[in-house]
Enzyme design. Sequence first.
Site, mmCIF file in Angstrom:
data_model
loop_
_atom_site.group_PDB
_atom_site.id
_atom_site.type_symbol
_atom_site.label_atom_id
_atom_site.label_comp_id
_atom_site.label_asym_id
_atom_site.label_seq_id
_atom_site.Cartn_x
_atom_site.Cartn_y
_atom_site.Cartn_z
ATOM 1 N N GLU A 167 -53.645 -18.986 50.962
ATOM 2 C CA GLU A 167 -54.760 -19.935 50.961
ATOM 3 C C GLU A 167 -54.130 -21.325 50.990
ATOM 4 O O GLU A 167 -53.246 -21.616 50.179
ATOM 5 C CB GLU A 167 -55.612 -19.796 49.690
ATOM 6 N N ARG B 222 -46.185 -9.482 41.307
ATOM 7 C CA ARG B 222 -45.728 -10.803 41.700
ATOM 8 C C ARG B 222 -44.463 -11.151 40.934
ATOM 9 O O ARG B 222 -44.133 -10.533 39.924
ATOM 10 C CB ARG B 222 -46.827 -11.830 41.429
ATOM 11 N N LYS C 167 -50.076 -21.803 40.816
ATOM 12 C CA LYS C 167 -50.362 -23.007 41.595
ATOM 13 C C LYS C 167 -51.055 -24.061 40.735
ATOM 14 O O LYS C 167 -50.807 -25.247 40.879
ATOM 15 C CB LYS C 167 -51.293 -22.653 42.761
#
Length: 560
Positions: A34, A264, A274
């Site tokens: 994204e 992850r 983020k």
Amino acid sequence: MASDLPVNFIQNIINQDLEADKNDGKVHTRFPPEPNGYLHIGHAKSICLNFGTALANNGLCNLRFDDTNPSKEEVEYVDSIMTDVKWLGFDWDDRLFYASDYFEQLYQYAVGLIKAGKAYVCNLTADQIRDYRGTLTEPGKESPYRNRSVDENLDLFERMRAGEFEDGYCVLRAKIDMKSPNMNMRDPVLYRILRATHHRTGDKWCIYPMYDYAHPLSDALENITHSICTLEFSDHRPLYDWCIENVDYSGEAQSRPQQIEFARLNLTYTVMSKRKLRELVENGYVDGWDDPRMPTISGLRRRGYTPSSIRDFCERIGVAKRNSMVDIALLEHCIREELNANAIRVMTVLRPLKIVIENYPEGQVEWLETENNPENEAMGKRKIPFSRELYIEQEDFMENPPKKFFRLRPGGELRLKSAYIIKCEQVIKNDAGEITELICSYDPDSKSGGPTSGRKVKGTAHWVSVPHAVDVEVRLYDNLFLSENPDEEDDYKTALNPASREILQGCKAEPGIAELPQGNKYQFLRQGYFCQDSILSKPDKMVFNRIVSLRDTWAKVSKN
RNA sequence: UGCCGGUUGGUGUAGUGGUAGCACGACUGACUCUGGAUCAGUUCGCCAGGGUUCGAAUCCUUGACCGGCAGCCA
């Protein structure tokens, strides 16, 4: 022939698929960021996994921007993501896509869902939808709008698109099962009304598809075979499958993508979300997304990490489903290993201490030969100037040294790398009692490479000739956080390392440093690996970033 | 305590019924004109109990612990 296929559970699944001739033996993946922030080392893992898996299996990997939420996304991020993926060494060729490419198609599929009685327009408010959804342990209840007629739904959905309703007035929901133990299946929202200018479609749309709807269909439209994502999407897989099974593609899509989840990356002494990285940038805890202390790709690049070292790291950490925390020492090992083989050696004194060699002729300069890289003879040699006045490292001299100190002490000897053995004759101090200068003598017979150079001295130090020295700035970096896992703190920011950056002015480098071959990455002898800062360094005022220090056994010894 | 996933040395990861391996780290020693590099070696592990089996990290079972999920975010 031995196979280079990676060993991990995803490759195992692919092997089985290949054996069963699933997808006609094709492997097609995608990296779907994204564009709402900069990529970090955790994304590098995903990039290497997706592009690497495709490559290893003779397949393809697309780059697709998941741009379904214009309120958070910007072209700046799109551009940085493309730069970073390319820099890492991967190529999507002509397969650059955007979920927004499919908005019209996705809309038509939604109309199809409505016609099939599988989706409906719901006028519950966001709060009401949450209430109706139930909880983790209690089932939800059905929306009063759930049984609207197909015609009414069609009309309402069309008017949503036409902009007849305010933001949040209603949504399109899938009609699945409000009692499902999986929250994601309790009539999830498919479309919401959102008036925000999209970075690609502008103001063409005021309704936007949700990730859970757009993502599987985008995968299917691109004929993705293996849709690799992180663990938190496991619960979404039934919905992913539902979307693919319930829309009518009429031949547009040929694959039946399979979602596979992996854990992850977590790295010690840093944060990876983020949101947190953005907070560090926006509140000035660091100088930007590309601050050399950041775990972002752009930060690592500016710090001096190479694409190959990051790819090597991503290979070594492996891929699995268990949550883990990788030691940052492994990342450091990867760059050290590479730079040890490739980086040119340079002598730079970080904290200079002047010495005068009293028995060396005044005004004399000798150009001594030294190897550019002892690990790699092919990198050749160069000449460096030696003179009566030199700089050595402050920490290479101790007036009252501990037991195993192998460097210079009063009356003691030290080898100067590629030069002579010197002896400390006298210590000069200022009024405050600080050492300002050392008077030394040298042994003319001890010249490196000379016939009588064989004499052994325990320590060897780097040095720079005073009249030839170039003043440079050096930035030393340490972990951004003091805590191994900042996420465990009440507020991760309290774990910030106040000494994560140390700026040294007046460091003394050997002349011509900027013109040296392979000039962008250096080993400053006995100090570590350095590179010029891509933004701050100027020809007349060079600034160097320490990429990583050398392993330092003495540092450990001296602490005890 | 609803659903989903997970648990192999300090860390990460292989092993899919047949001697638990690799990498990083740590520690020893050798070597060294970088206390770097290199080389040799050491340390350290199958979450627990029960079962199946000649044989279990692997299969079954019970439990413990860890992670994720209740955005009109992705």
